[in-house]
Design an enzyme around this catalytic site. Structure first.
Site, PDB file in Angstrom:
ATOM      1  N   HIS A 203       0.880  -1.237   0.076  1.00  0.00           N
ATOM      2  CA  HIS A 203      -0.055  -0.130  -0.137  1.00  0.00           C
ATOM      3  C   HIS A 203       0.924   1.305  -0.052  1.00  0.00           C
ATOM      4  O   HIS A 203       0.512   2.244  -0.436  1.00  0.00           O
ATOM      5  CB  HIS A 203      -0.882   0.090   1.236  1.00  0.00           C
ATOM      6  CG  HIS A 203      -2.138  -0.875   0.930  1.00  0.00           C
ATOM      7  ND1 HIS A 203      -2.356  -2.318   1.185  1.00  0.00           N
ATOM      8  CD2 HIS A 203      -3.451  -0.629   0.064  1.00  0.00           C
ATOM      9  CE1 HIS A 203      -3.360  -2.763   0.770  1.00  0.00           C
ATOM     10  NE2 HIS A 203      -4.081  -1.877   0.029  1.00  0.00           N
ATOM     11  N   GLU A 450     -10.984 -10.350  -4.773  1.00  0.00           N
ATOM     12  CA  GLU A 450      -9.690 -10.465  -4.472  1.00  0.00           C
ATOM     13  C   GLU A 450      -9.343 -11.496  -3.857  1.00  0.00           C
ATOM     14  O   GLU A 450      -7.891 -11.695  -3.275  1.00  0.00           O
ATOM     15  CB  GLU A 450      -9.240  -8.978  -3.552  1.00  0.00           C
ATOM     16  CG  GLU A 450     -10.251  -8.567  -2.744  1.00  0.00           C
ATOM     17  CD  GLU A 450      -9.815  -7.219  -2.051  1.00  0.00           C
ATOM     18  OE1 GLU A 450      -9.036  -6.727  -2.806  1.00  0.00           O
ATOM     19  OE2 GLU A 450     -10.532  -6.700  -1.277  1.00  0.00           O
ATOM     20  N   ASP A 474      -4.820  -7.925  -4.347  1.00  0.00           N
ATOM     21  CA  ASP A 474      -4.785  -8.914  -3.357  1.00  0.00           C
ATOM     22  C   ASP A 474      -5.111 -10.349  -4.061  1.00  0.00           C
ATOM     23  O   ASP A 474      -4.654 -11.289  -3.718  1.00  0.00           O
ATOM     24  CB  ASP A 474      -6.059  -8.616  -2.686  1.00  0.00           C
ATOM     25  CG  ASP A 474      -5.688  -7.634  -1.523  1.00  0.00           C
ATOM     26  OD1 ASP A 474      -4.501  -7.950  -0.780  1.00  0.00           O
ATOM     27  OD2 ASP A 474      -6.127  -6.760  -1.072  1.00  0.00           O
TER      28      ASP A 474
HETATM   29  C1  PEP Z   1      -6.698  -4.606  -4.701  1.00  0.00           C
HETATM   30  O1  PEP Z   1      -6.387  -5.397  -3.770  1.00  0.00           O
HETATM   31  O2  PEP Z   1      -6.477  -4.990  -6.053  1.00  0.00           O
HETATM   32  C2  PEP Z   1      -7.347  -3.400  -4.592  1.00  0.00           C
HETATM   33  C3  PEP Z   1      -7.636  -2.692  -5.209  1.00  0.00           C
HETATM   34  O3  PEP Z   1      -7.270  -3.177  -3.051  1.00  0.00           O
HETATM   35  P1  PEP Z   1      -6.203  -2.552  -2.195  1.00  0.00           P
HETATM   36  O4  PEP Z   1      -5.135  -2.556  -3.100  1.00  0.00           O
HETATM   37  O5  PEP Z   1      -6.648  -1.496  -1.567  1.00  0.00           O
HETATM   38  O6  PEP Z   1      -5.945  -3.638  -1.246  1.00  0.00           O
HETATM   39 MG    MG Z   2      -7.399  -5.000  -1.907  1.00  0.00          MG
END
Ligand code: PEP
Ligand code: MG
Length: 596
Positions: A203, A450, A474
């Site tokens: 993140h 995900e 994910d």
């Molecule tokens: C993902 O997992 O692709 C997503 C968009 O959520 P995040 O990156 O916030 O976990």
């Molecule tokens: Mg995600």
């Protein structure tokens, strides 16, 4: 001498600046810039702490006189001497006056500088004096903390946002930066950042991309090879950090910086053009945002709505309470109103794993090897574990729907019982608003796909939802069992893995068969390497950082769907899907004439 450090390229572009090292020393202290008018007070804090330590050491000496070995008394003398020595006292003050560091950071920075000097010494006796300096610095830090506790109310968490803007541009080099801290880069003095840990879709990397700051993560040797104040080039395209570059290399990178800007200016002209393929197929381009204020950037980039509002960022960088219903409502309403009638997809809070509520817990998570936070209480699991908190959020979202089209998106759904519990929570939130007579609106309800379990069950899941959004970040992590935030396995994190591609293609197909809207909001949607393949899978809705939108639009404008032909099948059946995907995309561009 110039050295290079290699890591993972996570946010494109080139940044050039002087290095600011954070928490590279063994002491973990708060880092923030002090405002110019607070510098005198900060120097005073340091002076008071030094006097305190001096006094302590003198008293200790008095106490231990007599039957204490002479060496110990001599050691205390050395510590008093060090405390008053120019290399510690005035040099530390310099970090505050010259760089505007807070006192703790200044002590840690000077400790770093001295430690390096000691490490380079030939003389073993002198080299061993390093531990004396460390002990004195530690005493100083403790005294600063004690003085704070004695004189002021609890200090708010301060950040790296404010800083001096005169002088050389700065780049940040740290062992790790939490997503919450990254958020504070917005409008900060830093032009780029390097961390020693982290993966491509951690993140922290995602926030860097959303801020459009060149970044390299997983550069394991960075804190050892980069020194405070070194000139550093961050090559966010190649994942290289060049320390102390030669004038020729510097000039080359300045040229690339200018080229990058020209390219961005050129792409920006596509802003108001709809994303339509050469054969007339309309493709929806949506934006991923972290805070309501980002909606403006989304509009400016030409987004047709918000495909992912990561609401958890409203919950970070706070002291004490989580945001209440009114505060959340105002934030969602602001985003909805900014988008002027375009849809806004608000994802319920996705806290946990590498997105803790604060920096400390990230630190704790990283050092708690007995837990596996990515498989723990995160996203919808976190929300369902605290029904009151969840319903506060749901009510705020339903209320915001009065002001424009809102889609409510639930992260990381993996079990049918979670669907039931979520639907019940939404119904309860709505019933409360009805009972109160509080205005609220209709929302479309969506699930993020995900987790492989959700992708495999998508047909059944779709019976309960109006739309799905594929979170590829994910989905890759959980399909391949690769922690997306762990640089040690980053080389195995592979969006081209056949299993990942199959799950994405199947989800798109199932959603279309059910007549439901499907979009991809993971990083693959904003990566031009996947545009043709996702189009070939049938995807017609992409959600990404606003900064990525122009280059994806350009790719779509140059694509003729008819030329993609068998690309989906070729990629899904290929021994090497990456190679097949690239070859197919190249072929399509050549056939459609876009390459010419
Ligand atoms: C993902 O997992 O692709 C997503 C968009 O959520 P995040 O990156 O916030 O976990
Ligand atoms: Mg995600």
């Amino acid at each position: 001498m110039s050295v290079q450090v290699f890591g993972l390229p996570v946010s494109r572009g080139v940044a050039i600046g002087r290095a600011v090292l954070v928490a590279s020393s063994r002491v973990d202290v708060a880092h923030y810039f002090v405002e110019p008018h607070q510098i005198g007070a900060e120097v005073d804090r340091l002076r008071v702490a030094r006097d305190l330590v001096c006094h302590e050491l003198e008293s200790l000496k008095q106490e231990v006189q007599g039957d204490t070995p002479a060496e110990l008394v001599a050691l205390l003398d050395v510590h008093v001497m060090l405390l008053n020595d120019e290399v510690l006292s005035s040099a530390t003050r310099q970090w505050i006056e010259g760089r505007h560091y807070n006192a703790e950071w200044a002590v840690a920075a000077q400790l770093d500088a001295l430690t390096r000097q000691f490490d380079e010494m030939e003389d073993e006796y002198l080299r061993e004096r390093k531990s004396d300096v460390e002990q004195v610095a530690e005493r100083l830090l403790q005294a600063l903390a004690r003085a704070d506790r004695a004189s002021t109310p609890p200090v708010m968490r301060r950040s790296l946002t404010v800083g001096h803007d005169e002088g050389a541009p700065l780049v940040l080099v740290a062992n790790d930066i939490s997503p919450a801290d990254m958020m504070q880069f917005k409008g900060s003095v830093f032009r780029g950042f390097v961390t020693e840990v982290g993966g491509r879709t951690s993140h922290t990397a995602i926030v860097a991309r959303s801020l459009d700051i060149p970044a390299v993560v997983g550069a394991r040797e960075a804190s050892r090879l980069v020194h405070q104040d070194d000139w550093v080039i961050i090559d966010g395209d190649a994942g290289i950090v060049i320390v102390d570059p030669s004038p020729m290399v510097l000039e080359e990178y300045r040229f690339r910086q200018r080229q990058g800007q020209l390219e961005r200016d050129r792409l920006a002209r596509l802003r108001s053009r709809p994303a339509v393929t050469l054969d007339g197929q309309r493709v929806e381009l949506l934006a991923n945002i972290e805070l309501p204020g980002d909606a403006l950037a989304a509009l400016e980039a030409g987004a047709e709505g918000v495909g992912l509002f990561r609401s958890e960022f409203l919950f970070m960088n706070r002291v004490g309470e989580l945001p209440d219903e009114q505060e959340q409502f105002e934030a969602y309403q602001a985003a909805v109103q900014s988008m002027k009638g375009l849809p806004v997809t608000i994802r319920t809070v996705d806290i946990g794993a590498d997105k803790p509520l604060d920096r400390l817990s990230l630190h704790e998570l990283r050092h708690d090897h007995t837990l596996n936070p990515a498989l723990g209480l995160r996203a919808i699991r976190w929300s369902l574990a605290d029904p009151d908190m969840f319903e506060v959020q749901l009510r705020a979202i339903l209320r915001a729907a009065v002001h424009g089209p809102v889609r409510l998106l639930v992260p990381m759904i993996s079990h049918p019982t979670e669907i039931r519990a979520t639907l019940e929570a939404v119904a309860r939130a709505r019933a409360t608003l009805v009972a109160q007579g509080t205005p609220h609106g209709e929302v479309q309800l969506g699930a993020m796909i995900e987790v492989p379990a959700a992708a495999l069950m998508v047909q059944r899941f779709l019976q309960h939802f109006d739309f799905v959004s594929i979170g590829t970040n994910d989905l890759i992590q959980y399909t391949l069992a690769i922690d997306r935030a762990d640089e040690a396995v980053a080389h195995l994190y592979d969006p081209w893995h056949p299993a990942v591609l199959a799950l994405i293609a199947d989800t798109i197909r199932a959603a279309h068969a059910a007549g439901k809207h499907v979009s991809v909001c993971g990083e693959m949607a904003g990566d031009p390497a996947f545009t043709e393949v996702l189009l070939a899978f049938g995807l017609r809705s992409f959600s990404m950082h606003p900064t990525q939108l122009p280059s994806i639009k350009q790719r779509i404008l140059r694509t003729e769907l008819a030329t993609l032909g068998r690309l989906a099948q070729e990629v899904l059946c290929a021994e090497d899907p990456h190679q097949a995907g690239e070859a197919g995309a190249r072929r399509a561009r050549a056939t459609s004439g876009a390459g010419r």
